[in-house]
Structures are given as structure tokens and as C-alpha cells.
Design an enzyme around this catalytic site. Structure first.
Site, PDB file in Angstrom:
ATOM      1  N   HIS A 196       0.887  -1.185   0.000  1.00 21.44           N
ATOM      2  CA  HIS A 196       0.000   0.000   0.000  1.00 21.44           C
ATOM      3  C   HIS A 196       0.917   1.224   0.000  1.00 21.44           C
ATOM      4  CE1 HIS A 196      -3.439   2.450   0.589  1.00 21.44           C
ATOM      5  NE2 HIS A 196      -3.773   2.156   1.830  1.00 21.44           N
ATOM      6  N   HIS A 229      -1.925  -2.550  -9.712  1.00 24.00           N
ATOM      7  CA  HIS A 229      -2.965  -1.966  -8.870  1.00 24.00           C
ATOM      8  C   HIS A 229      -4.128  -2.932  -8.788  1.00 24.00           C
ATOM      9  CE1 HIS A 229      -5.743   0.975  -7.198  1.00 24.00           C
ATOM     10  NE2 HIS A 229      -4.660   1.629  -6.852  1.00 24.00           N
ATOM     11  N   ASP A 241       2.705   5.673  -6.872  1.00 23.59           N
ATOM     12  CA  ASP A 241       3.940   5.615  -6.075  1.00 23.59           C
ATOM     13  C   ASP A 241       5.192   5.635  -6.952  1.00 23.59           C
ATOM     14  OD1 ASP A 241       2.689   5.476  -3.547  1.00 23.59           O
ATOM     15  OD2 ASP A 241       2.143   3.411  -3.970  1.00 23.59           O
TER      16      ASP A 241
HETATM   17  N1  CMC Z   1       5.439  -6.896  -9.793  1.00 28.02           N
HETATM   18  C1  CMC Z   1       5.420  -8.152 -10.298  1.00 28.02           C
HETATM   19  N2  CMC Z   1       4.280  -8.827 -10.516  1.00 28.02           N
HETATM   20  C2  CMC Z   1       3.134  -8.223 -10.235  1.00 28.02           C
HETATM   21  C3  CMC Z   1       3.080  -6.913  -9.728  1.00 28.02           C
HETATM   22  C4  CMC Z   1       4.296  -6.255  -9.503  1.00 28.02           C
HETATM   23  N3  CMC Z   1       4.335  -5.014  -9.023  1.00 28.02           N
HETATM   24  N4  CMC Z   1       1.806  -6.558  -9.543  1.00 28.02           N
HETATM   25  C5  CMC Z   1       1.068  -7.606  -9.919  1.00 28.02           C
HETATM   26  N5  CMC Z   1       1.873  -8.606 -10.339  1.00 28.02           N
HETATM   27  C6  CMC Z   1       1.464  -9.900 -10.852  1.00 28.02           C
HETATM   28  C7  CMC Z   1       1.266 -10.885  -9.706  1.00 28.02           C
HETATM   29  O1  CMC Z   1       2.449 -11.568  -9.411  1.00 28.02           O
HETATM   30  C8  CMC Z   1       0.202 -11.777 -10.258  1.00 28.02           C
HETATM   31  O2  CMC Z   1       0.797 -12.673 -11.154  1.00 28.02           O
HETATM   32  P1  CMC Z   1       0.312 -14.193 -11.206  1.00 28.02           P
HETATM   33  O3  CMC Z   1      -1.130 -14.125 -11.605  1.00 28.02           O
HETATM   34  O4  CMC Z   1       1.219 -14.812 -12.230  1.00 28.02           O
HETATM   35  O5  CMC Z   1       0.493 -14.737  -9.827  1.00 28.02           O
HETATM   36  C9  CMC Z   1      -0.665 -10.836 -11.088  1.00 28.02           C
HETATM   37  O6  CMC Z   1       0.166  -9.749 -11.446  1.00 28.02           O
HETATM   38  C10 CMC Z   1      -1.860 -10.307 -10.306  1.00 28.02           C
HETATM   39  O7  CMC Z   1      -1.392  -9.803  -9.076  1.00 28.02           O
HETATM   40  P2  CMC Z   1      -2.268  -9.735  -7.771  1.00 28.02           P
HETATM   41  O8  CMC Z   1      -1.382  -9.628  -6.580  1.00 28.02           O
HETATM   42  O9  CMC Z   1      -3.298 -10.790  -7.762  1.00 28.02           O
HETATM   43  O10 CMC Z   1      -2.996  -8.384  -8.010  1.00 28.02           O
HETATM   44  P3  CMC Z   1      -3.552  -7.518  -6.887  1.00 28.02           P
HETATM   45  O11 CMC Z   1      -4.639  -6.781  -7.509  1.00 28.02           O
HETATM   46  O12 CMC Z   1      -3.859  -8.259  -5.646  1.00 28.02           O
HETATM   47  O13 CMC Z   1      -2.255  -6.634  -6.549  1.00 28.02           O
HETATM   48  C11 CMC Z   1      -0.896  -4.945  -5.845  1.00 28.02           C
HETATM   49  C12 CMC Z   1      -2.224  -5.306  -6.474  1.00 28.02           C
HETATM   50  C13 CMC Z   1      -0.838  -3.435  -5.736  1.00 28.02           C
HETATM   51  C14 CMC Z   1      -0.824  -5.558  -4.429  1.00 28.02           C
HETATM   52  C15 CMC Z   1       0.251  -5.487  -6.695  1.00 28.02           C
HETATM   53  O14 CMC Z   1       0.170  -4.964  -7.997  1.00 28.02           O
HETATM   54  C16 CMC Z   1       1.620  -5.187  -6.093  1.00 28.02           C
HETATM   55  O15 CMC Z   1       2.077  -5.939  -5.218  1.00 28.02           O
HETATM   56  N6  CMC Z   1       2.299  -4.081  -6.542  1.00 28.02           N
HETATM   57  C17 CMC Z   1       3.563  -3.680  -5.962  1.00 28.02           C
HETATM   58  C18 CMC Z   1       3.348  -2.842  -4.727  1.00 28.02           C
HETATM   59  C19 CMC Z   1       2.783  -1.479  -5.050  1.00 28.02           C
HETATM   60  O16 CMC Z   1       3.250  -0.797  -5.933  1.00 28.02           O
HETATM   61  N7  CMC Z   1       1.784  -1.075  -4.255  1.00 28.02           N
HETATM   62  C20 CMC Z   1       1.140   0.226  -4.407  1.00 28.02           C
HETATM   63  C21 CMC Z   1      -0.240   0.068  -4.872  1.00 28.02           C
HETATM   64  S1  CMC Z   1      -0.980   1.571  -5.462  1.00 28.02           S
HETATM   65  C22 CMC Z   1      -0.959   2.689  -4.189  1.00 28.02           C
HETATM   66  C23 CMC Z   1      -1.799   2.304  -3.034  1.00 28.02           C
HETATM   67  O17 CMC Z   1      -2.986   2.024  -3.175  1.00 28.02           O
HETATM   68  O18 CMC Z   1      -1.265   2.328  -1.939  1.00 28.02           O
END
Ligand code: CMC
Length: 380
Positions: free
Chosen positions: A227, A266, A317
Site C-alpha cells: 500500500h 494496482h 507511487d
Molecule cells: N510486480 C510483479 N508482478 C506483479 C506486480 C508487480 N508489481 N503486480 C502484480 N503482479 C502480478 C502478480 O504476481 C500476479 O501474477 P500471477 O497471476 O502470475 O500470480 C498478477 O500480477 C496479479 O497480481 P495480484 O497480486 O493478484 O494483483 P492484486 O490486484 O492483488 O495486486 C498490488 C495489487 C498493488 C498488491 C500489486 O500490484 C503489487 O504488489 N504491486 C507492488 C506494490 C505497489 O506498488 N503497491 C502500491 C499500490 S498503489 C498505491 C496504493 O494504493 O497504496
């Protein structure tokens, strides 16, 4: 009622809100109907805070009144400074901010008779919201200074919120390019519907606990790198990579290790985050202003390569991390800056939750052992 489990509440609509609208189809974000990028281009942060709390942009008189109230609560209260000073210098600044907000709450709510009185009236909570909005910059600014062995800087009444925040952090007047980039980041970070920290705040408010408890809990949720902690994490990643030439080999290794690349992806936006272009614009202006094209070259190189390989786009971010670095903030201060901005959204949501409250208490599907009994007990 359905037994379907949606882990992480993904795709679940939990309640209504009139504060902001996230539209994943158009990647757009509206605060009370206004596109966030329009607000960031045209409004001071104080006007956006008023919009989030009251539903309309302020009149001239309303803005002047909010600015006067904000100035009144700016100085770092001696009790809060003492609490900050007691926090270990090795602690993460988010722990310091969380502790300081909790202390502010204890101070403000002193004399509240019982838990039944703690949640307070709408007007009480609006006043508390302004107090937190005004107090957080002094806490965050002093936190960074304390780590550098410096004392607090007294606020300046001739400066508005953003310029004064920078003044209290660095003890010198910031250039208008820096003030503008900083103010935009605050507006872009201010609100984002039912994100994890805002939802946390609403859960706490839904028990009829007080506003400070809800904000303290939200700060804890924001700290995590999935986050708010991502803006800090982006900077660690860029430093680890070093130069644009290293992007390819670094990504090979990171993806082989199944690492998350911070600042990308996201939960809601799958085709890009509408806040990014405005913040990127501010980052470009900053990089030109301070003569650091290398920062842009590296962040552009990682963005190009990661989007090409995974089709996952940057979130807010990603440009804000390096922007805060160019402004001179310590990396560990980035997430506290996010908290100082998001406190406006958190408090708007707490007010909304309180106005039409329903205790937030979901169900779970039990997967532990079947009923069993302690040997020797009546049932054993
Ligand atoms: N790097 C590598 N792979 C990623 C990333 C990333 N940043 N984001 C998503 N993926 C991949 C993930 O590994 C998964 O792949 P697979 O289906 O092969 O396992 C797929 O994309 C879907 O990911 P998810 O975790 O199911 O998607 P989500 O909607 O739960 O995740 C997230 C959202 C923000 C947690 C994730 O994109 C992430 O961890 N990003 C990095 C941390 C980040 O930048 N966070 C700030 C978010 S925006 C500001 C805020 O709201 O605070």
C-alpha cells in the site's frame, strides 16, 4: 447470503460512498465528481481537503476560514514533541507518526467520560479532522529533522499549507517548482475510495470508536509496502538497479525470484493509473529544475522494460517516490508524506461512516479442526 469467498475482498462492493469514484474502465478517479488531475492542476490542497469533507469546493470565505484554522493547529504541541522524542531514532518514521497521532488523540479526548462519548458529534469530528490535517506536517517534518540531528522549525503564517510543510522540513523557502510538485502529490494522494487504509479507518469508526483511533489504525495499514510503503520501496528499487543499463539484467533476476516490482500494478486499475501522468509531469519539472536527468532516464528505462515484459503499469507511487527524493526528503519520510495527504480522505470517510453507520463485521469460513474436547473435561 452467499458462501463464496473473495480473498482480499477483491471485487466485493462493501458499501456506498459519495466521496470518490474509481472507474477501472476509464482508469479515472473523481473526488466528489471532479477529475483528480483537474483538481491537482487548479486547486490548492486546502481547497481539496474542504471538498472531500464538505462535498463542494470552498467559497473564498470558506477557504480563508479553513486556512486560518489550519494555521492555528500547525505548531508542534510540546506534549506531542515529547512523545516523538521518546520514539527510538531507529524506528521507522511511520511508527513515529502513528504514535504521535495516537498521543494527539489521547490529549484531545482527555475528559471524555466513557467510551460512549468518544465518537463525538459531526462538528467535533470535523474539527478533529482539520486538527490532524494541520498537525501532521509538523510531526512529519520534525521526524525527518530529528533523524538529521536538527530541531523543529516554527511554522510560517505567511505560507500556505504546501509551502509551509516544506519550510518546516527544510528550514528554507522552497522554489515554486518544488512547491507545485509537492502540492500536486498531496492532492493526488488525498483520497482513493475503499483502499486498505481507508477501509481500516471505516472498520474502526464502525465500532463507534473515536476518529483518532481510526486514523491511527489507518496509518498502520498504510505502512505496508503493498500500500503506502510502495513509494519508499520504489526508491530502494531504483537505487538497487543503479543505471539504465542495469535494468534488463536486474529485471531478469527479480522476475526469476518472483519479486514484486514496487510502484507497478494496482488492485483496481489494470490499464494504468490516471494519477500517474500528472505526477510524472511534476517529476519531469523537478528533474529539470534540479538538473537530474539521470533520475528520469532510470525510471523511464525500468517502466519501459517492465511494461513491455509484463503489461503491468506504474501506479502513483512510481513517480512520487523519485519526486520526493528530488525534493530532498529522506526515503523513509515518503510514506509519512502519503499519510499527511491521505488523512483528508480517511477523515472524510470516517465522517461518512459515522453518518450512516453499520458495524463492519464480515463472516469467515472455518477450516480448523472439528469440535474436540480437552481430556479430562466434562466433554472429554
Ligand atoms: N510486480 C510483479 N508482478 C506483479 C506486480 C508487480 N508489481 N503486480 C502484480 N503482479 C502480478 C502478480 O504476481 C500476479 O501474477 P500471477 O497471476 O502470475 O500470480 C498478477 O500480477 C496479479 O497480481 P495480484 O497480486 O493478484 O494483483 P492484486 O490486484 O492483488 O495486486 C498490488 C495489487 C498493488 C498488491 C500489486 O500490484 C503489487 O504488489 N504491486 C507492488 C506494490 C505497489 O506498488 N503497491 C502500491 C499500490 S498503489 C498505491 C496504493 O494504493 O497504496
Amino acid at each position: 447470503m452467499t458462501d463464496e469467498i473473495r480473498r482480499g475482498l477483491a471485487g466485493v462492493v462493501v458499501d456506498e460512498t459519495a466521496i470518490s469514484k474509481v472507474n477501472p474502465e476509464t482508469n479515472s478517479l473523481l473526488y466528489r465528481g471532479y477529475p483528480v488531475q483537474e483538481l491537482a492542476e487548479t486547486q490548492p490542497f486546502e481547497a481539496v481537503a474542504h471538498l472531500l469533507w464538505h462535498g463542494e469546493l470552498p467559497t473564498g470565505d470558506e477557504l480563508a476560514a479553513l486556512r486560518a484554522e489550519e494555521r492555528r493547529h500547525r505548531p508542534l504541541a510540546p506534549d506531542v514533541k515529547a512523545i516523538v522524542d521518546l520514539t527510538s531514532l531507529g524506528a521507522h518514521p511511520m511508527d513515529e507518526v502513528r504514535t504521535a497521532v495516537s498521543a494527539l488523540g489521547a490529549d484531545d479526548l482527555a475528559g471524555t467520560g466513557t467510551v460512549l462519548d468518544a465518537s463525538g458529534s459531526h462538528d467535533d469530528n470535523l474539527a478533529r479532522s482539520v486538527r490532524l490535517f494541520a498537525a501532521l506536517p509538523a510531526i512529519v517534518a520534525y521526524g525527518q529533522r530529528r533523524r538529521r540531528g536538527l530541531g523543529p522549525v516554527h511554522p510560517r503564517d505567511d505560507l500556505d499549507y504546501a509551502a509551509n510543510f516544506l519550510w518546516m522540513t527544510f528550514g528554507e523557502e522552497a522554489d515554486p517548482v518544488v512547491v507545485s510538485a509537492f502540492e500536486r502529490s498531496m492532492i493526488l494522494y488525498a483520497e482513493h475510495s475503499f483502499n486498505a487504509s481507508t477501509f481500516t479507518a471505516r472498520v474502526v469508526a464502525s465500532t463507534l470508536s473515536d476518529l483518532y483511533s481510526a486514523v491511527t489504525a489507518a496509518i498502520g495499514a498504510l505502512k505496508g509496502p503493498l500500500h503506502g510503503g510502495a513509494n519508499e520501496a520504489v526508491m530502494h528499487v531504483l537505487r538497487e538497479i543503479g543505471t539504465p543499463d542495469e535494468v534488463g539484467p536486474w529485471l531478469d533476476r527479480a522476475l526469476a525470484e518472483k519479486r514484486r516490482i514496487m510502484g507497478f500494478g494496482h488492485r483496481v486499475y489494470k490499464n494504468g493509473d490516471s494519477r500517474v501522468p500528472t505526477m510524472k509531469h511534476a517529476l519531469v519539472a523537478l528533474a529539470e529544475h534540479v538538473g537530474r536527468p539521470d533520475v528520469l532516464a532510470l525510471s523511464d528505462a525500468l517502466e519501459r522494460e517492465f511494461v513491455a515484459r509484463k503489461g503491468i503499469h506504474p501506479n502513483l507511487d512510481y513517480p512520487s517516490g523519485p519526486a520526493y527524493d528530488l525534493m530532498g526528503f529522506d526515503t523513509a519520510t515518503f510514506t509519512p508524506l502519503f499519510a499527511a495527504a491521505r488523512v483528508t480522505g480517511w477523515t472524510a470517510h470516517i465522517l461518512e461512516q459515522q453518518a450512516a453507520n453499520a458495524l463492519i463485521r464480515p463472516l469467515s469460513a472455518y477450516v480448523g479442526p472439528d469440535e474436540r474436547h480437552v481430556p479430562g473435561s466434562a466433554g472429554g
